[in-house]
Enzyme design. Sequence first.
Site, PDB file in Angstrom:
ATOM      1  N   HIS A  28      50.363  39.948  43.934  1.00 38.93           N
ATOM      2  CA  HIS A  28      50.725  38.766  43.113  1.00 38.93           C
ATOM      3  C   HIS A  28      51.044  37.760  43.856  1.00 38.93           C
ATOM      4  O   HIS A  28      51.401  37.654  45.121  1.00 38.93           O
ATOM      5  CB  HIS A  28      51.880  39.237  42.255  1.00 38.93           C
ATOM      6  CG  HIS A  28      51.985  38.129  40.979  1.00 38.93           C
ATOM      7  ND1 HIS A  28      52.721  36.962  41.117  1.00 38.93           N
ATOM      8  CD2 HIS A  28      51.324  38.235  39.682  1.00 38.93           C
ATOM      9  CE1 HIS A  28      52.492  36.408  39.840  1.00 38.93           C
ATOM     10  NE2 HIS A  28      51.899  37.086  39.160  1.00 38.93           N
ATOM     11  N   GLU A  56      49.526  44.648  35.479  1.00 35.70           N
ATOM     12  CA  GLU A  56      48.255  45.021  34.630  1.00 35.70           C
ATOM     13  C   GLU A  56      48.142  46.393  34.738  1.00 35.70           C
ATOM     14  O   GLU A  56      47.556  46.866  33.914  1.00 35.70           O
ATOM     15  CB  GLU A  56      47.051  44.657  35.617  1.00 35.70           C
ATOM     16  CG  GLU A  56      47.014  42.966  35.287  1.00 35.70           C
ATOM     17  CD  GLU A  56      46.893  42.285  33.798  1.00 35.70           C
ATOM     18  OE1 GLU A  56      47.207  42.669  33.122  1.00 35.70           O
ATOM     19  OE2 GLU A  56      46.097  41.139  33.992  1.00 35.70           O
TER      20      GLU A  56
HETATM   21  N1  ACO Z   1      44.313  45.359  46.929  1.00 33.41           N
HETATM   22  C1  ACO Z   1      44.300  45.361  48.318  1.00 33.41           C
HETATM   23  N2  ACO Z   1      44.624  44.010  49.056  1.00 33.41           N
HETATM   24  C2  ACO Z   1      45.235  43.003  48.404  1.00 33.41           C
HETATM   25  C3  ACO Z   1      45.492  43.275  47.042  1.00 33.41           C
HETATM   26  C4  ACO Z   1      44.914  44.190  46.373  1.00 33.41           C
HETATM   27  N3  ACO Z   1      45.361  44.515  45.193  1.00 33.41           N
HETATM   28  N4  ACO Z   1      46.105  41.952  46.759  1.00 33.41           N
HETATM   29  C5  ACO Z   1      46.073  41.149  48.064  1.00 33.41           C
HETATM   30  N5  ACO Z   1      45.621  41.920  49.031  1.00 33.41           N
HETATM   31  C6  ACO Z   1      45.474  41.461  50.288  1.00 33.41           C
HETATM   32  C7  ACO Z   1      44.348  40.540  50.455  1.00 33.41           C
HETATM   33  O1  ACO Z   1      43.093  40.976  50.622  1.00 33.41           O
HETATM   34  C8  ACO Z   1      44.914  39.807  51.461  1.00 33.41           C
HETATM   35  O2  ACO Z   1      44.485  40.169  53.050  1.00 33.41           O
HETATM   36  P1  ACO Z   1      43.780  39.317  54.130  1.00 33.41           P
HETATM   37  O3  ACO Z   1      44.846  38.335  54.310  1.00 33.41           O
HETATM   38  O4  ACO Z   1      43.435  40.305  55.087  1.00 33.41           O
HETATM   39  O5  ACO Z   1      42.602  38.581  53.353  1.00 33.41           O
HETATM   40  C9  ACO Z   1      46.404  39.745  51.597  1.00 33.41           C
HETATM   41  O6  ACO Z   1      46.672  40.798  50.845  1.00 33.41           O
HETATM   42  C10 ACO Z   1      46.939  38.611  50.788  1.00 33.41           C
HETATM   43  O7  ACO Z   1      46.531  38.380  49.692  1.00 33.41           O
HETATM   44  P2  ACO Z   1      46.028  37.237  48.861  1.00 33.41           P
HETATM   45  O8  ACO Z   1      44.666  37.042  48.600  1.00 33.41           O
HETATM   46  O9  ACO Z   1      46.592  35.969  49.752  1.00 33.41           O
HETATM   47  O10 ACO Z   1      46.957  37.104  47.713  1.00 33.41           O
HETATM   48  P3  ACO Z   1      46.813  36.157  46.311  1.00 33.41           P
HETATM   49  O11 ACO Z   1      48.129  35.400  46.445  1.00 33.41           O
HETATM   50  O12 ACO Z   1      45.643  34.928  46.725  1.00 33.41           O
HETATM   51  O13 ACO Z   1      46.372  37.056  45.179  1.00 33.41           O
HETATM   52  C11 ACO Z   1      46.074  38.459  43.456  1.00 33.41           C
HETATM   53  C12 ACO Z   1      47.076  37.590  44.038  1.00 33.41           C
HETATM   54  C13 ACO Z   1      44.806  37.765  43.286  1.00 33.41           C
HETATM   55  C14 ACO Z   1      46.852  38.593  42.422  1.00 33.41           C
HETATM   56  C15 ACO Z   1      45.631  39.501  44.356  1.00 33.41           C
HETATM   57  O14 ACO Z   1      47.069  40.451  44.738  1.00 33.41           O
HETATM   58  C16 ACO Z   1      44.763  40.495  43.606  1.00 33.41           C
HETATM   59  O15 ACO Z   1      43.538  40.325  44.064  1.00 33.41           O
HETATM   60  N6  ACO Z   1      45.164  41.806  43.100  1.00 33.41           N
HETATM   61  C17 ACO Z   1      44.124  42.680  42.613  1.00 33.41           C
HETATM   62  C18 ACO Z   1      43.668  41.861  41.123  1.00 33.41           C
HETATM   63  C19 ACO Z   1      44.924  42.001  40.105  1.00 33.41           C
HETATM   64  O16 ACO Z   1      45.588  42.830  39.837  1.00 33.41           O
HETATM   65  N7  ACO Z   1      44.907  40.901  39.343  1.00 33.41           N
HETATM   66  C20 ACO Z   1      45.899  40.792  38.233  1.00 33.41           C
HETATM   67  C21 ACO Z   1      47.149  39.771  38.714  1.00 33.41           C
HETATM   68  S1  ACO Z   1      48.494  39.789  37.679  1.00 33.41           S
HETATM   69  C22 ACO Z   1      47.927  38.632  36.678  1.00 33.41           C
HETATM   70  O17 ACO Z   1      47.434  37.662  37.038  1.00 33.41           O
HETATM   71  C23 ACO Z   1      48.351  38.724  35.013  1.00 33.41           C
END
Ligand code: ACO
Length: 367
Positions: A247, A306
């Site tokens: 998140h 989710e």
């Molecule tokens: N699985 C694997 N790796 C992850 C995940 C995940 N679910 N979430 C974050 N990471 C990793 C990223 O790849 C990133 O790695 P990097 O630095 O090597 O590129 C690191 O953790 C940091 O992640 P960010 O991209 O900076 O996180 P951000 O704040 O941009 O994204 C998000 C948040 C979009 C929710 C992300 O965690 C994600 O894609 N989760 C999966 C999709 C999801 O569950 N969405 C629903 C969110 S809740 C809602 O909106 C209602």
Amino acid sequence: MDAGLDGLEGVVAAATVLSDVDGAAGRLVIRGHTVEALAQGWTFEDTLALLWEGFFPEPLTRPAERLGAARSEVFAHVAALDDRQLAGDPVDAMRALIARIADGQDLSTAYRLAASPAVFAAAVVRRRRGEAAIAPDPNLGHAADTLRMITGAPASAARIAALQAYLVTVIDHGLNASTFAARVVASTQAGLASSVLAGLSALKGPLHGGAPGPIIEMLDGISAPGNARAWIEAALERGDRLMGFGHRVYRVRDPRADALKSAVAALIAAEGAGAGRLALAEAVETAALAILREHKPGRSLDTNVELYTALLLEALAFPPAIFTGVFAMGRVAGWIAHAREQALGGRLIRPQSVYVGPPVTRPLIPA
Ligand code: ACO
């Protein structure tokens, strides 16, 4: 890219009385109430009134009655659904129907828009199955009528309570992507329909409201608790993100995850079916959290809303293709509250960009 520009992380872009997301403590407060308290018995209509109070000239009296009447009113638009829309993404079909609602800033427009995701999602589900859409019953509560419009039969008290808990839990959540989109549109003084359409468009993506459908695919792919570790490791190896985890704001467990887990556990207990699926989700969660800790030791990735959303909506027999549409049924009340708050008190949202393109190489005025 500079951290301040990278997804606007940490940037404060609005002041709001509506909700507070405390990412360090894992706490969500909605107009003075914790999400856990609201999820344990508030109706969707009363929570909508809590959010909207003070943003319209008239008081928020009889919200259930007004929302019921609005459901009946917007049902007329369902006749416009065509085969091309039904063959595509259900959110696109819902968006096309919501676009038929006239823009405006008044309370009647707000109720029509708040009613529309439920009415249109139910109609899209049925029409995609080749069944006729069922007209709303304005005398029922919003959650009860939504379930009835999908199945054609009255829903059990346990099912109504579960959907109610879901709609209330997701009703508002600070300046998430869809709410921000809705506020940007509202800041131009465009109407509420325009804001809701912007919100729905932002919600659709898999990084925001589009995650629960793929979570069902993940649970089906894993199929038994013993397969969880290997499946998750292979997914991360491919570079996939695990849906339902991580998140932007929460660095601990999303408080909505537990509110929804309680709701789905209560539904399973009442119906006497689904315990195996809950046990599978718990095993997947345990494995995912352990593997994400190994995979990204510097980043605190925890369960978001989710995972248990997917389980709850599946237990309520919503097809996964409509999960994002069901999310919109709840969140629409938050979009409208934020749009009104922005339109009443905010300035035009107009940030600047830094030009990083090529320098000017030719004379500006051709010779
Ligand atoms: N699985 C694997 N790796 C992850 C995940 C995940 N679910 N979430 C974050 N990471 C990793 C990223 O790849 C990133 O790695 P990097 O630095 O090597 O590129 C690191 O953790 C940091 O992640 P960010 O991209 O900076 O996180 P951000 O704040 O941009 O994204 C998000 C948040 C979009 C929710 C992300 O965690 C994600 O894609 N989760 C999966 C999709 C999801 O569950 N969405 C629903 C969110 S809740 C809602 O909106 C209602």
